[in-house]
Design a protein around this motif. Structure first.
Motif, PDB file in Angstrom:
ATOM      1  N   HIS A  27       0.797  -1.180   0.062  1.00  0.00           N
ATOM      2  CA  HIS A  27       0.168  -0.038   0.006  1.00  0.00           C
ATOM      3  C   HIS A  27       0.662   1.229   0.000  1.00  0.00           C
ATOM      4  CE1 HIS A  27       0.557   0.408   4.406  1.00  0.00           C
ATOM      5  NE2 HIS A  27       0.653  -0.992   4.293  1.00  0.00           N
ATOM      6  N   THR A  28       0.398   2.308  -0.561  1.00  0.00           N
ATOM      7  CA  THR A  28       1.134   3.486  -0.553  1.00  0.00           C
ATOM      8  C   THR A  28       0.111   4.634  -0.456  1.00  0.00           C
ATOM      9  OG1 THR A  28       2.502   2.826  -2.074  1.00  0.00           O
ATOM     10  CG2 THR A  28       2.310   5.174  -1.941  1.00  0.00           C
ATOM     11  N   ALA A  29       0.296   5.542   0.440  1.00  0.00           N
ATOM     12  CA  ALA A  29      -0.685   6.863   0.680  1.00  0.00           C
ATOM     13  C   ALA A  29      -0.737   7.654  -0.522  1.00  0.00           C
ATOM     14  CB  ALA A  29       0.034   7.619   2.054  1.00  0.00           C
ATOM     15  N   ASP A  44      -5.310   5.379   0.690  1.00  0.00           N
ATOM     16  CA  ASP A  44      -4.188   4.357   0.827  1.00  0.00           C
ATOM     17  C   ASP A  44      -4.121   3.301  -0.482  1.00  0.00           C
ATOM     18  OD1 ASP A  44      -1.954   3.535   1.950  1.00  0.00           O
ATOM     19  OD2 ASP A  44      -2.791   2.433   3.528  1.00  0.00           O
ATOM     20  N   SER A  45      -3.133   3.222  -1.456  1.00  0.00           N
ATOM     21  CA  SER A  45      -3.100   2.420  -2.513  1.00  0.00           C
ATOM     22  C   SER A  45      -3.031   0.988  -1.910  1.00  0.00           C
ATOM     23  CB  SER A  45      -1.977   2.722  -3.587  1.00  0.00           C
ATOM     24  OG  SER A  45      -2.120   1.930  -4.491  1.00  0.00           O
ATOM     25  N   ILE A  46      -3.837   0.049  -1.958  1.00  0.00           N
ATOM     26  CA  ILE A  46      -3.736  -1.139  -1.562  1.00  0.00           C
ATOM     27  C   ILE A  46      -4.026  -2.592  -2.722  1.00  0.00           C
ATOM     28  CG2 ILE A  46      -4.270  -0.566   0.878  1.00  0.00           C
ATOM     29  CD1 ILE A  46      -7.233  -1.760   0.205  1.00  0.00           C
ATOM     30  N   LYS A  62      -7.119 -11.159  -7.501  1.00  0.00           N
ATOM     31  CA  LYS A  62      -6.496 -10.074  -7.341  1.00  0.00           C
ATOM     32  C   LYS A  62      -7.320  -8.739  -7.054  1.00  0.00           C
ATOM     33  CE  LYS A  62      -3.857 -11.545 -11.390  1.00  0.00           C
ATOM     34  NZ  LYS A  62      -3.419 -11.048 -12.866  1.00  0.00           N
ATOM     35  N   ILE A  63      -7.078  -8.152  -6.085  1.00  0.00           N
ATOM     36  CA  ILE A  63      -8.021  -7.057  -5.471  1.00  0.00           C
ATOM     37  C   ILE A  63      -7.090  -5.691  -5.259  1.00  0.00           C
ATOM     38  CG2 ILE A  63      -9.520  -6.334  -3.806  1.00  0.00           C
ATOM     39  CD1 ILE A  63     -10.009  -9.323  -3.094  1.00  0.00           C
ATOM     40  N   SER A  64      -7.510  -4.696  -5.887  1.00  0.00           N
ATOM     41  CA  SER A  64      -6.627  -3.515  -5.725  1.00  0.00           C
ATOM     42  C   SER A  64      -7.378  -2.179  -5.865  1.00  0.00           C
ATOM     43  CB  SER A  64      -5.431  -3.514  -6.747  1.00  0.00           C
ATOM     44  OG  SER A  64      -5.995  -3.345  -8.149  1.00  0.00           O
ATOM     45  N   GLY A  65      -6.759  -1.143  -5.248  1.00  0.00           N
ATOM     46  CA  GLY A  65      -7.713   0.038  -5.058  1.00  0.00           C
ATOM     47  C   GLY A  65      -6.921   1.123  -4.204  1.00  0.00           C
TER      48      GLY A  65
END
Length: 216
Positions: A27-29, A44-46, A62-65
């Motif tokens: 994750h990336t803010a 937050d990029s998770i 796969k789950i992202s967002g």
């Protein structure tokens, strides 16, 4: 928000949406700001990516967002909406994968990990019977979510999914939801517009789409 401004904001949100076209977790803010006059929206990029292999069968999830991190009614409302979309990830069954309550969507990493585990557990049940009949198959689950459009008064989020359970092709779906930034309320034509304002809205949307996609 005035009625005319509401109409303009919703029309802008619709036009904004029309422009969308192994195990790991990261994750990336990020601060989302798609309008020069709008306030930033912290996320937050998770993502999570996991695979199940049983005999000749395999499944990938796969789950992202961009998951909201703010401590306010808007962020909480968006988190709840994302969780609600995810829990119906197996839409063909019509049965939610988990119960929706505050604790389940407080943390984005925990939420997508739960979703991933439940998807693969469902695949495992299918694979057990397939293996007994010497059937090989591949499953794929892919879910994504992110802000699509934001101003000082509204925030629109998008959610897309692709599920493949064997056969000729999988199924893809997409949806969006607009929220009032001040209250976190989910907006729709029922709570945002007076009946006599709908013709104005439709005219604005038609003109916007025409100018953006068809006008020379």
């Amino acid at each position: 928000m005035s009625q005319l401004n509401s109409t303009r904001a919703f029309a802008a949100a619709i036009i904004g949406l029309a422009t969308l076209s192994a195990c790991s977790n990261a994750h990336t803010a990020k601060s989302v700001d798609t309008d020069e006059t709008s306030e930033s929206f912290m996320t937050d990029s998770i993502h999570v990516n996991d695979t199940l292999v049983m005999g000749g069968c395999n499944a990938t999830a796969k789950i992202s967002g961009l998951y909201p991190t703010g401590d306010d009614c808007l962020s909480d409302s968006v988190r709840k909406w994302i969780a609600d979309r995810l829990r119906y990830g197996l839409s063909e069954t019509g049965t939610p994968l988990f119960e929706l309550h505050d604790g389940v969507y407080d943390n984005g990493d925990s939420l997508i990990r739960l979703e991933c585990d439940l998807l693969l557990a469902d695949a495992q049940q299918d694979f057990s019977s397939f293996i007994a009949d010497s059937i090989s198959v591949s499953y794929e689950y892919d879910f994504r979510f992110s802000p699509a459009y934001t101003t000082d008064s509204i925030l629109t989020y998008s959610f897309g999914s692709y599920v493949y359970l064997g056969g000729a092709h999988g199924g893809a779906t997409g949806c969006g939801q607009t929220f009032a930034r001040s209250t976190g309320d989910m907006l729709d034509s029922g709570n945002m517009f007076l009946p006599d304002s709908l013709p104005t809205l439709l005219s604005m949307v038609k003109n916007g789409l025409w100018n953006q996609y068809f006008k020379d």
